[in-house]
Motif scaffolding. Structure first.
Motif, short mmCIF file in Angstrom:
data_model
loop_
_atom_site.label_atom_id
_atom_site.label_comp_id
_atom_site.label_asym_id
_atom_site.label_seq_id
_atom_site.Cartn_x
_atom_site.Cartn_y
_atom_site.Cartn_z
N ARG A 1 0.84 -1.20 0.00
CA ARG A 1 0.00 0.00 0.00
C ARG A 1 0.87 1.25 0.00
N PRO A 2 0.57 2.22 -0.85
CA PRO A 2 1.43 3.42 -0.96
C PRO A 2 1.41 4.30 0.28
N SER A 3 0.39 4.18 1.13
CA SER A 3 0.27 5.08 2.28
C SER A 3 0.98 4.58 3.52
N VAL A 4 1.56 3.38 3.48
CA VAL A 4 2.21 2.81 4.67
C VAL A 4 3.56 3.50 4.89
N MET A 5 3.79 3.96 6.10
CA MET A 5 5.06 4.63 6.42
C MET A 5 6.18 3.61 6.60
N TRP A 6 7.38 4.01 6.22
CA TRP A 6 8.60 3.23 6.41
C TRP A 6 8.54 1.85 5.73
N LYS A 7 7.69 1.71 4.73
CA LYS A 7 7.55 0.39 4.13
C LYS A 7 8.83 -0.05 3.42
N ASN A 8 9.57 0.90 2.85
CA ASN A 8 10.83 0.53 2.18
C ASN A 8 11.87 0.07 3.19
#
Length: 292
Positions: free
Chosen positions: A102-109
Motif C-alpha cells: 500500500r502506498p500510504s504505509v510509512m517506512w515500508k521501504n
C-alpha cells in the motif's frame, strides 16, 4: 505464406531431438526406481547397470510398505503439516504483502529492506533451535509450522502482484465502508488467484518435502512426517520391521525393493499435483522479476 528454409527445419529437428533426449535423461531416474520397485527382488539386487523394464512384476514391496504403520502415520502427519502449514503461510504472506504494497504505509521501504536482509543473513541453526526451545515448541507440530510461517522470497512475489492492482479499487471500496481486511480478502486476493496458486504450490511442496526441521525439532516418532520416515529407510537401512513375515534369505533382496517402493509412495502424490499447477511457476517467477 513464407516457406521455411532448410536451416530452420534442421534447427527445429535438432531442438526436438535435444529436448527429447534431455526429457528422457530427466525422466529415467524415476522410471528406474519405478521399474525396480515392481520387479522381482532377487533380480533387482543382481542387476548391474540400467533397468529398462520391470521383470516378473510383483507388488510385494508395496504391500509391505502400506502394511508398515510408520508409513501411514507419516502420510497423515505430512498431510497435516501441508494443509495447516500452507494455510498459515498464505495468511501471513498475504497480510504482510498487502501492508507493504500500500502506498500510504510509512517506512515500508525500510521494513522491506529488513525483510530482504534476512534472505542473506540469518541467526543460524543453533540460535534458531534455542529460540524454538525457549518458546516451548520442541517436539511439537508447531515447530514445523510457526518458524516457517512466512518466506521473504514469497512475500516479495506476492507484494509485487498486489502492487499491480489499481489503488482506485481499494479507494472505492473504502468509500463504501470497507476496512483493510475486507479489501484484502474480498478484492485483492480474488484478483490475485494466480499468484495465490503459486504460493500454495511453493509452500505446499516445501512442507511435503521437508524433513530437516523435523529431524532437528522432533523426538516423538508419532509426529514424524513421511519424508523423515523415508530418510530412515534409505539411510539407516531400517527395513527389518517391515519384513516380519519374510524368510531370512529373502530379506536383503526385498529390503532393496522396499526402498524403491517407499520412494515412489512418497513422491507420487506431489508428482500428480505438478502438471496442474506447473504453469503458475512461470507466472510467479515473472511477477517477481518485473517489479521490485
Amino acid at each position: 505464406m513464407n516457406q521455411r528454409t532448410l536451416g530452420e527445419r534442421t534447427f527445429d529437428v535438432f531442438n526436438v531431438v535435444l529436448l527429447t533426449g534431455l526429457s528422457l535423461l530427466t525422466l529415467y531416474p524415476f522410471l528406474y526406481v519405478l521399474f525396480a520397485s515392481l520387479s522381482d527382488p532377487t533380480w533387482v539386487v543382481t542387476v548391474r547397470g540400467m533397468i529398462w523394464y520391470p521383470k516378473d512384476i510383483t507388488f510385494a514391496a508395496y504391500k509391505l510398505v502400506f502394511d508398515n504403520p510408520s508409513i501411514l502415520t507419516g502420510y497423515l502427519n505430512t498431510l497435516i503439516y501441508v494443509v495447516v502449514g500452507t494455510t498459515v503461510n498464505i495468511l501471513m504472506t498475504s497480510l504482510g504483502a498487502y501492508a507493504l504494497s500500500r502506498p500510504s504505509v510509512m517506512w515500508k521501504n525500510h521494513i522491506m529492506f529488513m525483510i530482504v536482509f534476512t534472505m542473506f543473513f540469518n541467526g543460524g541453526l543453533i540460535p534458531t533451535y534455542l529460540l524454538v526451545s525457549k518458546l516451548g515448541m520442541l517436539d511439537s507440530r508447531l515447530a514445523l509450522i510457526i518458524p516457517a510461517a512466512m518466506s521473504a522470497f514469497n512475500l516479495i512475489i506476492m507484494r509485487t502482484a498486489f502492487q499491480g492492482i489499481p489503488v482506485s479499487l481499494e479507494e472505492s471500496a473504502k468509500l463504501d465502508g470497507a476496512n483493510d481486511f475486507t479489501v484484502l480478502f474480498r478484492i485483492i486476493l480474488p484478483l490475485s488467484m494466480p499468484v495465490v496458486a503459486v504460493m500454495i504450490l511453493f509452500y505446499g511442496v516445501g512442507h511435503w518435502n521437508g524433513w530437516f526441521n523435523a529431524l532437528i525439532y522432533l523426538r516423538t516418532r508419532e509426529l514424524y512426517p513421511l519424508q523423515l520416515i523415508l530418510r530412515e529407510i534409505l539411510i539407516t537401512n531400517s527395513t527389518d520391521s517391515m519384513m516380519t513375515g519374510v524368510g531370512g534369505g529373502d530379506k536383503m533382496p526385498i529390503g532393496e525393493t522396499i526402498k524403491y517402493a517407499t520412494i515412489i509412495v512418497a513422491t507420487l502424490p506431489i508428482l500428480c499435483l505438478y502438471p496442474f499447477l506447473q504453469k503458475y511457476f512461470v507466472k510467479g517467477v515473472m511477477i517477481g522479476a518485473i517489479k521490485g
